[in-house]
Design a protein around this motif. Structure first.
Motif: not given
Length: 674
Positions: A334-359
């Motif tokens: 299960q992944s959570v993608y959170l956009p990284d915005l600069d001071e003007r609100g422009q997207v510079r990239g995104f953070y990704a946090m991924t958890t193993d949810v197989t069980e």
């Protein structure tokens, strides 16, 4: 508590709950199968004992070797079946009594055979006594077999209830574990990570005063404290900034979650050490490579990741699940993608946090299978199953309910069980009971089995056994009801009772029924102070009729004899066949000694008329013994009155037969004869 330990504990708990649920369901399923087999064996035993009762009566009429052989073969089959161990019923009182009576019958039957082979008066009396005991014990066997069957039905229903409880409770417990695990992930990982995202955005915009102030004693708490210290150090020299970055990596490397940062060109710029644990690759191998390049060998995984990545780069927060290959095989993430915005609100990239949810996925799949199994069980259950909501409306209706009551599921959903199944005369009481059940979860039918009358779609009434169980829901108590059509059971019970109390050949009451009526008549005589007489009669030289003309002719004589005697008495008088050619007539409400003598004379004259037997006229006569109990006579026991009539019968035989003798019980003593 450390997050990794909580997640590991959640996984271990999920596995233990799953294994425990499977074990409990399997154990209760085996118990239900065993109870079903015992019920079937008990039902077969009841059938065998009923057949034994019929053979006993047949041998009592004819005393044929064929009937004796059949009786002994069936008795051996019953004893062989009883010699087997029957799990929980082996120590039951009904089963033990059944074995005891079964062990006592063969000696009685052997004694009866010996007595039947002899023709003297003593042997005849002995035969009557043994036959009476044999019939009584055989009837007792039938009662114990029926009770054993009832006990087996009770045990099977209890085993079914335990199985349903295990089948429903296990998935519910697993669902609670999954929900708990999800809450742990959300509260202990996602929320702190979102707070971390907001804080990093603030720092990126130049607000170095931002602090997380997270007091948690776990990895994310450590991360938050490290972050706070890092932002504080950003105001210092560039060396301090580099040290803070190293500290941040140290923190993220200890979090059991895959953390990455991807720029707007979909190129990895950061990856924590958990990639080494999950995928077996060093984090540095990701840096500078695009998503497509790194996942070139797993195109399916990239195809799942690409749309969420593009959405995050458009400024959207995305949560999604994907299946990726790992050294341990395919795993669900299960992944959570959170956009990284600069001071003007422009997207510079995104953070990704991924958890193993197989069980967690495995637990959910197991739960779905279990729920489908429960639905299949209820769909094919041998009992009608009805589920009611808090308002008493039907929410589930299985196939057996359709077969029993004639309503299809689509026709009953949303309607109440009371308006469909309960007769109008009982509807008010059932509605009152349901209101109590709805409010408190308690009532006269909750978690009990009772017999009620239900309605079929066409309007006729059906006797059913109803079992209702309470289920507590957030909005109140709902009900699950099982209804079983018991029409066949009641009919079988009535048939067994009738067979046990009626003589099969003549249709007259048998010895068992007569033994019940005689004490009742003596009690009525004591209250009314009226006279009473008991006539004991048989067919003269009946054995010679059997020997010369065969048992079929003998049976025809007995049938006509019974009809003739019944026609000679009042409707209020009782005629019964005790055994063989022995009959009794019970006369109540008499006024003097002349009345029973007149009836006896009438019977003798009627029997003397030639009988049509197998196309020939046959002359038959009878001897009658009368025991007369005057109004002023002292109370007498039934056995004493019967013995007095028997004594009078033998006096009539010694007097030349084809007549009667009367012995009265005087007022001074119940044992004096006049």
């Amino acid at each position: 508590m450390r997050i990794r330990f909580q997640l590991q504990a959640a996984i271990v708990l999920s596995v233990l709950v799953s294994l425990g649920t499977v074990w409990v369901v399997a154990a209760t399923d085996r118990a239900e199968d065993g109870a079903s087999r015992t019920q079937a064996q008990a039902q077969l035993m009841a059938h065998e004992v009923t057949g034994l009762l019929v053979l006993t009566q047949e041998y009592a009429r004819h005393a044929e070797p064929r009937a004796a052989g059949q009786w002994q073969a069936r008795m051996q089959a019953i004893q062989a079946a009883l010699a087997d161990e029957h799990a929980s019923f082996a120590d039951g009182p009904a089963f033990q009594e059944l074995k005891a009576v079964a062990d006592a019958l063969p000696p009685l039957f052997d004694t009866l055979q010996v007595a039947s082979a002899q023709s003297d008066a003593f042997s005849e009396r002995r035969k009557e006594m043994v036959l009476d005991r044999l019939l009584t014990n055989t009837q007792a066997m039938s009662d114990y077999a029926y009770q054993w069957h009832q006990d087996a039905v009770q045990e099977r229903l209890e085993a079914s209830s335990r199985f349903r409880l295990a089948a429903l409770g296990g998935p519910l417990l697993m669902l609670l574990v999954v929900i708990g695990s999800a809450l742990v992930v959300r509260m202990r990982v996602l929320k702190p990570m979102q707070a971390l995202e907001r804080a990093t955005q603030a720092v990126a915009s130049g607000d170095l005063a931002t602090r997380l102030n997270n007091p948690a004693k776990d990895e994310l708490g450590d991360l938050a404290r490290h972050f706070d210290r890092m932002t504080a150090s950003l105001a210092g020299s560039g060396e301090q900034l580099r040290q803070s970055e190293a500290q941040l990596r140290a923190v993220t490397d200890n979090v059991p979650v895959l953390i990455t940062y991807v720029d707007r060109d979909q190129v990895y710029r950061f990856a924590n050490a958990h990639h080494r644990v999950v995928f077996g690759v060093e984090p540095e191998r990701l840096l500078g490579r695009s998503l497509q390049q790194f996942w070139a060998d797993d195109k399916a995984a990239y195809a799942q990741m690409r749309p969420p990545a593009e959405a995050a780069l458009r400024g959207e927060s995305v949560v999604f699940e994907s299946l990726r290959g790992t050294p341990r095989g395919p795993r669900h993430f299960q992944s959570v993608y959170l956009p990284d915005l600069d001071e003007r609100g422009q997207v510079r990239g995104f953070y990704a946090m991924t958890t193993d949810v197989t069980e967690r996925k495995q637990v959910a799949a197991a739960q779905a299978i279990s729920e489908e199994r429960v639905r299949n069980i209820l769909r094919h259950a041998p009992d009608a199953f009805v589920s009611l909501d808090i308002h008493g409306r039907i929410t589930r209706w299985n196939r057996q309910a359709e077969a029993t009551f004639g309503w299809r599921e689509a026709e009953v959903l949303g309607r109440t069980m009371h308006e469909l199944l309960i007769p109008e005369r009982h509807r008010a009481a059932h509605l009152a009971g349901f209101e109590r059940f709805r409010e408190t979860g308690e009532g006269p039918v909750v978690n009990q089995r009772i017999e009620i009358t239900a309605l079929h779609r066409d309007g006729h009434e059906i006797p059913v056994e109803l079992s209702v169980g309470a289920v507590r829901e957030p909005e109140g108590h709902v009900a699950n009801a099982f209804l079983r059509d018991i029409s066949d059971r009641l009919a079988a019970k009535q048939q067994l009772q009738a067979l046990a109390r009626v003589d099969v050949l003549t249709g007259l009451p048998n010895r068992l029924q007569f033994n019940e009526r005689l004490p009742e008549a003596l009690a009525r005589r004591q209250r009314s102070r009226a006279a009473l007489a008991l006539l004991f009669l048989d067919v003269d030289h009946f054995k010679s009729i059997n020997d010369s003309r065969g048992h079929a002719a003998g049976d025809a004589v007995l049938v006509q004899f019974a009809s003739t005697v019944s026609a000679c008495v009042r409707k209020t008088d009782s005629v019964a066949r005790l055994a063989g050619d022995e009959f009794v007539v019970l006369l109540e409400g008499l006024h003097n000694e002349a009345e029973p003598q007149a009836i006896a004379r009438k019977i003798v004259q009627a029997v003397n008329r030639p009988m049509q037997v197998e196309g020939e006229l046959l002359q038959v006569s009878t001897s009658i013994g009368i025991a007369y109990l005057a109004p002023e006579a002292l109370p007498v026991e039934a056995a004493a009155l019967l013995a007095r009539a028997d004594e009078a019968l033998y006096a009539a035989k010694r007097g030349g037969r084809n007549g009667f003798r009367m012995l009265a019980l005087a007022a001074s003593s119940a044992e004096d004869a006049s």
